[in-house]
Design an enzyme around this catalytic site. Structure first.
Site, PDB file in Angstrom:
ATOM      1  N   LEU A 154      37.092  35.333  38.544  1.00  0.00           N
ATOM      2  CA  LEU A 154      36.361  35.319  39.810  1.00  0.00           C
ATOM      3  C   LEU A 154      36.152  33.883  40.272  1.00  0.00           C
ATOM      4  CD1 LEU A 154      33.635  37.982  38.967  1.00  0.00           C
ATOM      5  CD2 LEU A 154      35.921  38.330  39.934  1.00  0.00           C
ATOM      6  N   GLU A 155      36.834  33.506  41.325  1.00  0.00           N
ATOM      7  CA  GLU A 155      36.708  32.140  41.837  1.00  0.00           C
ATOM      8  C   GLU A 155      36.926  32.128  43.333  1.00  0.00           C
ATOM      9  OE1 GLU A 155      40.147  29.592  40.777  1.00  0.00           O
ATOM     10  OE2 GLU A 155      40.673  31.210  39.414  1.00  0.00           O
TER      11      GLU A 155
END
Length: 402
Positions: A154-155
């Site tokens: 998750l970025e």
């Protein structure tokens, strides 16, 4: 350079797992049976199986004793929809190429985790309507490959989308509940303070949903880092964030903390050498952290002048190294001593006895043998007073050193 990270390596990884599980039996057509020990999934380095000149995982396993690989990345389709694809283009449902890589690894006693997300592209958390739909898409991946571990990366830009992070964390919780023993970990961007505002919001989302993975990992690179000391400082600060967010003591926080590094030259020109990896590994093991991984095995090899040129590469590290140097730190974290690379000695040839020394006054007929300048020579025809080797067109044939 941020876009480059999507191709070169993940910045934020979320691997979701049920804490303490060591085995998962998959009853599907994947061929998977018993899982590896959780320590192996926690040590699995990233491998892009369809891009960045994929190395042969069997060769890496033979050279290092590595058993687990983190395959990247599963995304939503580039054309839209809530179904899993590799890189936005290859539907998981019809994939055979990645399946072949997985079969190769499992045939040698290893296993894989699959990473979902990464930098760039559309994530399923953005494309699917809610946590249940997102989880259903990821369940297709778990079922297809008989997975024992899954990694949520998750970025940016997804982790700036509140609804998308709600879907991802909700899906992680559902998958954890519906797949007993699934190793699940969450990784996000690292900063000198541990993680940034969006990373902290992701932790608060996990807390609000009552979701606890095996670990939350940070990626301390591409943020003004300078060697191992800056990375271990970030890990210490992240531990404090975990404690304040979840009310854990220090040991519990470390037991749910992970490190995801980048070997060699990062996207922003930072350098992390083998010595830096050893220092961070020592920190991780001494603090009983849950995860130690890196981006990527595609980069775990020496650059050539032609493919480097002083820039970050997706296929080599841009630091001096032997192939798979960095993979061996993952092997150590898993609790195994990697093999030592020992060059095969070149056998010393048995010396050939020298013939009678050549004499300028002697007449030699074809087939006669003499020694001269520590080589044996054979006459091609009758000759006298012509030194062996004086001319390549001369009467003497060199038979080698003596």
């Amino acid at each position: 350079m941020r876009r480059l990270r999507a191709c070169l390596g993940a910045a934020a990884v979320v691997t979701l797992a049920a804490a303490g599980s060591t085995a998962l039996v998959a009853g599907n057509a994947s061929g998977a049976t018993t899982a590896l020990d959780n320590r192996w999934y926690a040590a699995a380095p990233y491998l892009m199986p369809l891009d960045n000149d994929p190395p042969d995982p069997a060769a890496i396993m033979d050279a290092t004793d590595l058993k687990a690989f983190q395959l990247a990345f599963v995304l939503a389709p580039d054309g839209g929809g809530c179904t899993p694809t590799w890189g936005g283009t290859v539907p998981v449902s019809s994939d055979t190429a990645v399946r072949s890589v997985i079969d190769t690894i499992r045939a040698k006693g290893g296993d894989v985790s699959v990473s979902i997300g990464g930098y760039g592209g559309t994530k399923l958390g953005q494309a699917c309507a809610d946590p249940a739909a997102t989880a259903a898409a990821y369940q297709q991946v778990i079922t297809k490959y008989g997975l024992h571990a899954i990694d949520f990366d998750l970025e940016e830009p997804e982790y700036e989308n509140t609804a998308a992070i709600h879907n991802e964390i909700g899906a992680a919780k559902i998958l954890q509940q519906n797949n007993p023993g699934l190793y699940v970990s969450v990784t996000t961007a690292g900063t000198a303070d541990g993680t940034g505002w969006f990373g902290k919001q992701m932790l608060l989302e996990a807390k609000s949903q009552g979701f606890t993975p095996n670990n939350f990992s940070i990626m301390p690179f591409d943020g003004g880092f300078n060697g191992a000391a800056s990375q271990t400082g970030a890990l210490t600060n992240f531990n404090a964030i975990l404690r304040s967010t979840f009310g854990w003591d220090e040991a519990t926080a470390y037991a749910h903390e992970g490190f995801s590094g980048m070997n060699g030259r990062s996207d922003t020109g930072e350098y992390f050498t083998q010595a830096d990896f050893q220092t961070v590994l020592d920190y991780a093991t001494s603090h009983h952290m849950d995860r130690f991984t890196f981006w990527s095995l595609n980069r775990d090899r020496q650059c050539t002048p032609a493919d480097n040129g002083g820039r970050t590469s997706g296929t080599c590290s841009s630091v001096p190294q032997n192939s798979w140097d960095f993979a061996k730190y993952s092997v150590k974290f898993a609790g195994v001593t990697p093999p030592t690379t020992t060059p095969t000695p070149t056998p010393t040839p048995t010396p050939t006895a020298c013939k009678t020394a050549w004499n300028s006054a002697t007449a030699y007929t074809g087939g006669s043998e003499v020694s001269y300048n520590k080589h044996n020579w054979k006459a091609k025809w009758w000759t006298q007073n012509e030194a062996p080797g004086a001319s390549q067109w001369g009467p003497w044939q060199d038979e080698g050193a003596c």
